[in-house]
Design a protein around this motif. Structure first.
Motif, mmCIF file in Angstrom:
data_model
loop_
_atom_site.group_PDB
_atom_site.id
_atom_site.type_symbol
_atom_site.label_atom_id
_atom_site.label_comp_id
_atom_site.label_asym_id
_atom_site.label_seq_id
_atom_site.Cartn_x
_atom_site.Cartn_y
_atom_site.Cartn_z
ATOM 1 N N GLY A 107 1.054 -1.269 -0.169
ATOM 2 C CA GLY A 107 0.225 0.145 -0.142
ATOM 3 C C GLY A 107 0.733 1.048 0.446
ATOM 4 N N TRP A 108 1.927 1.307 0.916
ATOM 5 C CA TRP A 108 2.902 2.208 0.821
ATOM 6 C C TRP A 108 3.044 2.991 -0.565
ATOM 7 N N ARG A 120 -2.909 11.095 1.510
ATOM 8 C CA ARG A 120 -3.084 9.980 0.670
ATOM 9 C C ARG A 120 -3.728 8.537 0.874
ATOM 10 N N VAL A 121 -4.334 7.776 0.261
ATOM 11 C CA VAL A 121 -4.589 6.549 0.748
ATOM 12 C C VAL A 121 -4.738 5.789 -0.151
ATOM 13 N N PHE A 161 -2.821 4.411 4.818
ATOM 14 C CA PHE A 161 -3.261 6.039 4.822
ATOM 15 C C PHE A 161 -1.132 6.438 4.554
ATOM 16 N N ASP A 162 -0.999 7.543 4.142
ATOM 17 C CA ASP A 162 0.178 7.806 3.413
ATOM 18 C C ASP A 162 0.178 9.722 3.579
ATOM 19 N N ALA A 211 -11.299 12.467 5.730
ATOM 20 C CA ALA A 211 -11.919 12.591 4.467
ATOM 21 C C ALA A 211 -11.360 11.654 3.541
ATOM 22 N N LEU A 212 -10.395 10.606 3.949
ATOM 23 C CA LEU A 212 -9.438 9.766 3.405
ATOM 24 C C LEU A 212 -10.876 8.647 2.834
ATOM 25 N N ALA A 213 -10.631 8.460 4.774
ATOM 26 C CA ALA A 213 -11.866 7.227 4.873
ATOM 27 C C ALA A 213 -12.907 7.169 4.316
#
Length: 230
Positions: free
Chosen positions: A20-21, A148-149, A158-159, A179-181
Protein backbone atom coordinates in the motif's frame (compact mmCIF):
# COMPACT_ATOMS: atom_id res chain seq x y z
CA UNK A 1 -9.55 -10.30 8.18
CA UNK A 2 -9.81 -8.63 11.60
CA UNK A 3 -7.01 -6.44 13.03
CA UNK A 4 -6.39 -9.06 15.72
CA UNK A 5 -5.87 -11.79 13.11
CA UNK A 6 -3.59 -9.55 11.05
CA UNK A 7 -1.40 -8.73 14.04
CA UNK A 8 -0.79 -12.45 14.61
CA UNK A 9 0.98 -12.51 11.22
CA UNK A 10 3.33 -9.54 11.51
CA UNK A 11 5.24 -10.44 8.33
CA UNK A 12 1.98 -10.64 6.38
CA UNK A 13 0.96 -7.31 7.90
CA UNK A 14 4.25 -5.80 6.76
CA UNK A 15 3.73 -7.13 3.21
CA UNK A 16 0.31 -5.48 3.03
CA UNK A 17 1.66 -2.20 4.35
CA UNK A 18 4.60 -2.15 1.90
CA UNK A 19 2.25 -2.89 -1.01
CA UNK A 20 0.00 0.00 0.00
CA UNK A 21 2.81 2.42 0.83
CA UNK A 22 4.51 1.66 -2.47
CA UNK A 23 1.14 2.05 -4.21
CA UNK A 24 0.68 5.48 -2.62
CA UNK A 25 4.09 6.58 -3.89
CA UNK A 26 4.30 4.73 -7.21
CA UNK A 27 7.30 2.66 -6.10
CA UNK A 28 8.50 -0.54 -7.75
CA UNK A 29 8.47 -3.49 -5.35
CA UNK A 30 10.43 -6.73 -5.13
CA UNK A 31 11.39 -9.33 -2.55
CA UNK A 32 14.64 -10.03 -0.77
CA UNK A 33 14.49 -13.50 0.73
CA UNK A 34 11.04 -13.78 2.30
CA UNK A 35 10.72 -10.03 2.89
CA UNK A 36 9.49 -7.11 0.74
CA UNK A 37 11.55 -4.29 -0.74
CA UNK A 38 10.72 -1.03 -2.53
CA UNK A 39 12.73 1.21 -4.86
CA UNK A 40 12.51 4.81 -3.59
CA UNK A 41 12.77 6.34 -7.04
CA UNK A 42 11.63 9.82 -6.01
CA UNK A 43 14.06 10.29 -3.10
CA UNK A 44 17.23 8.21 -2.74
CA UNK A 45 16.85 6.27 -5.98
CA UNK A 46 17.82 3.20 -3.97
CA UNK A 47 16.19 0.17 -2.39
CA UNK A 48 14.61 0.03 1.02
CA UNK A 49 14.35 -3.44 2.57
CA UNK A 50 11.76 -4.38 5.17
CA UNK A 51 11.64 -7.19 7.70
CA UNK A 52 9.58 -8.11 10.76
CA UNK A 53 11.66 -9.69 13.55
CA UNK A 54 14.14 -11.38 11.17
CA UNK A 55 16.44 -14.12 12.44
CA UNK A 56 20.11 -13.25 12.98
CA UNK A 57 20.97 -14.95 9.68
CA UNK A 58 18.23 -13.10 7.80
CA UNK A 59 19.31 -9.82 9.34
CA UNK A 60 22.92 -10.42 8.29
CA UNK A 61 21.87 -11.02 4.67
CA UNK A 62 19.66 -7.91 4.60
CA UNK A 63 22.35 -5.81 6.26
CA UNK A 64 24.87 -6.89 3.61
CA UNK A 65 22.49 -5.82 0.83
CA UNK A 66 21.81 -2.52 2.58
CA UNK A 67 25.52 -1.78 3.03
CA UNK A 68 26.16 -2.10 -0.72
CA UNK A 69 25.01 1.53 -1.17
CA UNK A 70 24.93 4.38 1.34
CA UNK A 71 21.38 5.55 0.53
CA UNK A 72 19.87 2.09 1.02
CA UNK A 73 17.68 1.58 4.08
CA UNK A 74 16.78 -1.45 6.16
CA UNK A 75 13.53 -1.00 8.08
CA UNK A 76 12.80 -3.45 10.88
CA UNK A 77 9.45 -3.97 12.58
CA UNK A 78 10.09 -5.17 16.10
CA UNK A 79 9.27 -4.65 19.74
CA UNK A 80 12.81 -5.76 20.66
CA UNK A 81 14.64 -2.61 19.61
CA UNK A 82 17.80 -3.30 21.71
CA UNK A 83 18.37 -6.63 19.94
CA UNK A 84 18.29 -5.13 16.44
CA UNK A 85 20.21 -2.03 17.48
CA UNK A 86 23.01 -4.33 18.64
CA UNK A 87 22.79 -6.40 15.45
CA UNK A 88 22.95 -3.23 13.37
CA UNK A 89 26.15 -2.12 15.09
CA UNK A 90 27.63 -5.59 14.59
CA UNK A 91 26.96 -5.38 10.85
CA UNK A 92 28.09 -1.78 10.35
CA UNK A 93 24.67 -0.11 10.12
CA UNK A 94 23.56 3.06 11.88
CA UNK A 95 20.17 3.79 13.42
CA UNK A 96 18.65 6.70 11.49
CA UNK A 97 15.20 6.56 13.09
CA UNK A 98 13.70 4.66 16.03
CA UNK A 99 10.70 6.83 16.87
CA UNK A 100 8.07 5.58 14.42
CA UNK A 101 5.45 2.93 15.06
CA UNK A 102 3.18 0.87 12.84
CA UNK A 103 -0.47 1.41 13.80
CA UNK A 104 -3.69 -0.40 12.89
CA UNK A 105 -7.41 0.33 13.18
CA UNK A 106 -10.69 -1.48 12.62
CA UNK A 107 -12.23 0.69 9.90
CA UNK A 108 -15.71 0.02 11.30
CA UNK A 109 -14.75 2.40 14.12
CA UNK A 110 -13.96 5.23 11.69
CA UNK A 111 -16.36 7.88 10.43
CA UNK A 112 -17.61 6.91 6.97
CA UNK A 113 -19.28 10.26 6.23
CA UNK A 114 -17.69 13.02 4.15
CA UNK A 115 -16.37 15.59 6.66
CA UNK A 116 -17.14 19.28 6.49
CA UNK A 117 -14.96 22.29 7.27
CA UNK A 118 -16.22 24.78 9.85
CA UNK A 119 -13.80 27.46 8.62
CA UNK A 120 -15.13 29.21 5.51
CA UNK A 121 -11.58 30.22 4.55
CA UNK A 122 -10.66 26.56 3.99
CA UNK A 123 -11.72 24.24 1.16
CA UNK A 124 -11.38 20.49 0.60
CA UNK A 125 -10.57 18.84 -2.70
CA UNK A 126 -10.31 15.10 -3.34
CA UNK A 127 -9.10 13.13 -6.33
CA UNK A 128 -8.07 9.65 -7.43
CA UNK A 129 -5.20 8.74 -9.74
CA UNK A 130 -3.93 5.23 -10.48
CA UNK A 131 -5.75 3.85 -7.49
CA UNK A 132 -4.41 6.44 -5.04
CA UNK A 133 -7.01 8.60 -3.28
CA UNK A 134 -5.84 12.12 -2.41
CA UNK A 135 -7.26 14.78 -0.09
CA UNK A 136 -6.10 18.40 0.19
CA UNK A 137 -7.24 21.33 2.29
CA UNK A 138 -6.35 24.78 1.01
CA UNK A 139 -6.64 28.32 2.29
CA UNK A 140 -6.90 30.27 -0.92
CA UNK A 141 -3.90 29.11 -2.97
CA UNK A 142 -1.95 27.93 0.10
CA UNK A 143 -1.85 24.22 0.89
CA UNK A 144 -2.92 23.70 4.51
CA UNK A 145 -3.04 19.90 4.86
CA UNK A 146 -2.91 16.81 2.68
CA UNK A 147 -2.78 13.03 2.65
CA UNK A 148 -3.33 9.94 0.54
CA UNK A 149 -4.66 6.40 0.89
CA UNK A 150 -4.30 3.21 -1.18
CA UNK A 151 -6.34 0.04 -0.72
CA UNK A 152 -4.79 -3.45 -0.78
CA UNK A 153 -7.40 -6.19 -0.45
CA UNK A 154 -9.50 -5.20 2.55
CA UNK A 155 -6.88 -2.88 4.05
CA UNK A 156 -6.52 0.88 3.57
CA UNK A 157 -2.94 2.16 3.86
CA UNK A 158 -2.71 5.85 4.78
CA UNK A 159 0.40 7.85 3.85
CA UNK A 160 1.89 11.36 3.89
CA UNK A 161 -0.62 12.85 6.32
CA UNK A 162 0.80 16.36 6.58
CA UNK A 163 -0.43 19.61 8.13
CA UNK A 164 1.63 22.61 7.08
CA UNK A 165 3.24 24.52 10.01
CA UNK A 166 1.11 27.65 9.61
CA UNK A 167 -2.10 25.59 9.89
CA UNK A 168 -1.27 23.23 12.74
CA UNK A 169 -3.39 22.85 15.90
CA UNK A 170 -6.61 23.47 13.98
CA UNK A 171 -7.78 19.86 13.72
CA UNK A 172 -6.79 19.49 10.07
CA UNK A 173 -4.90 16.23 10.63
CA UNK A 174 -8.09 14.60 11.93
CA UNK A 175 -10.05 16.19 9.10
CA UNK A 176 -7.73 14.78 6.42
CA UNK A 177 -7.93 11.32 8.01
CA UNK A 178 -11.74 11.47 7.89
CA UNK A 179 -11.71 12.69 4.29
CA UNK A 180 -9.41 9.83 3.28
CA UNK A 181 -11.44 7.27 5.23
CA UNK A 182 -14.56 8.39 3.37
CA UNK A 183 -12.76 7.68 0.08
CA UNK A 184 -11.40 4.35 1.34
CA UNK A 185 -14.98 3.27 2.11
CA UNK A 186 -15.63 3.29 -1.62
CA UNK A 187 -13.90 -0.10 -1.31
CA UNK A 188 -14.80 -3.01 0.98
CA UNK A 189 -12.22 -2.16 3.64
CA UNK A 190 -11.97 -3.69 7.09
CA UNK A 191 -8.62 -2.43 8.40
CA UNK A 192 -6.40 0.63 8.25
CA UNK A 193 -2.59 0.67 8.45
CA UNK A 194 0.02 3.41 8.65
CA UNK A 195 3.45 4.32 9.98
CA UNK A 196 3.25 7.11 12.54
CA UNK A 197 5.79 9.68 13.71
CA UNK A 198 5.86 10.71 17.38
CA UNK A 199 3.47 13.59 16.71
CA UNK A 200 1.25 11.41 14.54
CA UNK A 201 0.99 8.73 17.21
CA UNK A 202 -0.92 11.13 19.47
CA UNK A 203 -3.37 12.03 16.70
CA UNK A 204 -3.99 8.46 15.55
CA UNK A 205 -4.38 7.14 19.11
CA UNK A 206 -7.05 9.80 19.63
CA UNK A 207 -8.78 8.51 16.47
CA UNK A 208 -8.82 4.94 17.80
CA UNK A 209 -5.68 3.49 16.20
CA UNK A 210 -3.49 1.00 18.11
CA UNK A 211 0.26 0.42 17.97
CA UNK A 212 1.38 -2.88 16.47
CA UNK A 213 5.16 -2.55 16.47
CA UNK A 214 8.11 -0.22 16.82
CA UNK A 215 9.91 0.73 13.60
CA UNK A 216 13.71 0.84 13.38
CA UNK A 217 15.33 2.36 10.28
CA UNK A 218 18.97 1.50 9.55
CA UNK A 219 21.53 2.59 6.98
CA UNK A 220 25.26 2.41 6.36
CA UNK A 221 25.21 6.21 5.90
CA UNK A 222 26.98 8.28 8.55
CA UNK A 223 25.22 11.60 7.89
CA UNK A 224 22.77 11.07 10.75
CA UNK A 225 19.70 12.10 8.77
CA UNK A 226 16.31 10.80 9.81
CA UNK A 227 15.29 8.79 6.78
CA UNK A 228 11.75 8.43 8.15
CA UNK A 229 11.05 12.02 7.13
CA UNK A 230 11.50 11.41 3.41
Amino acid sequence: MSPETMIEDITGLLEVWVAGWAGCRGYQTATEGRFPAALRADTSGEWEYFAADPTDQEFAALAAKTAEAGPRVLTILTNDVPRYTELAARHGLNVTSDSQTMMIVDMETQDAEDPWLSDDDLSLSTSTHRGVHYAEVRSGEALAASGRVFVVGDTAIFDKIITEPAFQRRGLGSFIMRALAAQAFEHDVQNGLLLASLDGQKLYSHLGWSTVSRVLMLSSSHDGSDLSLS
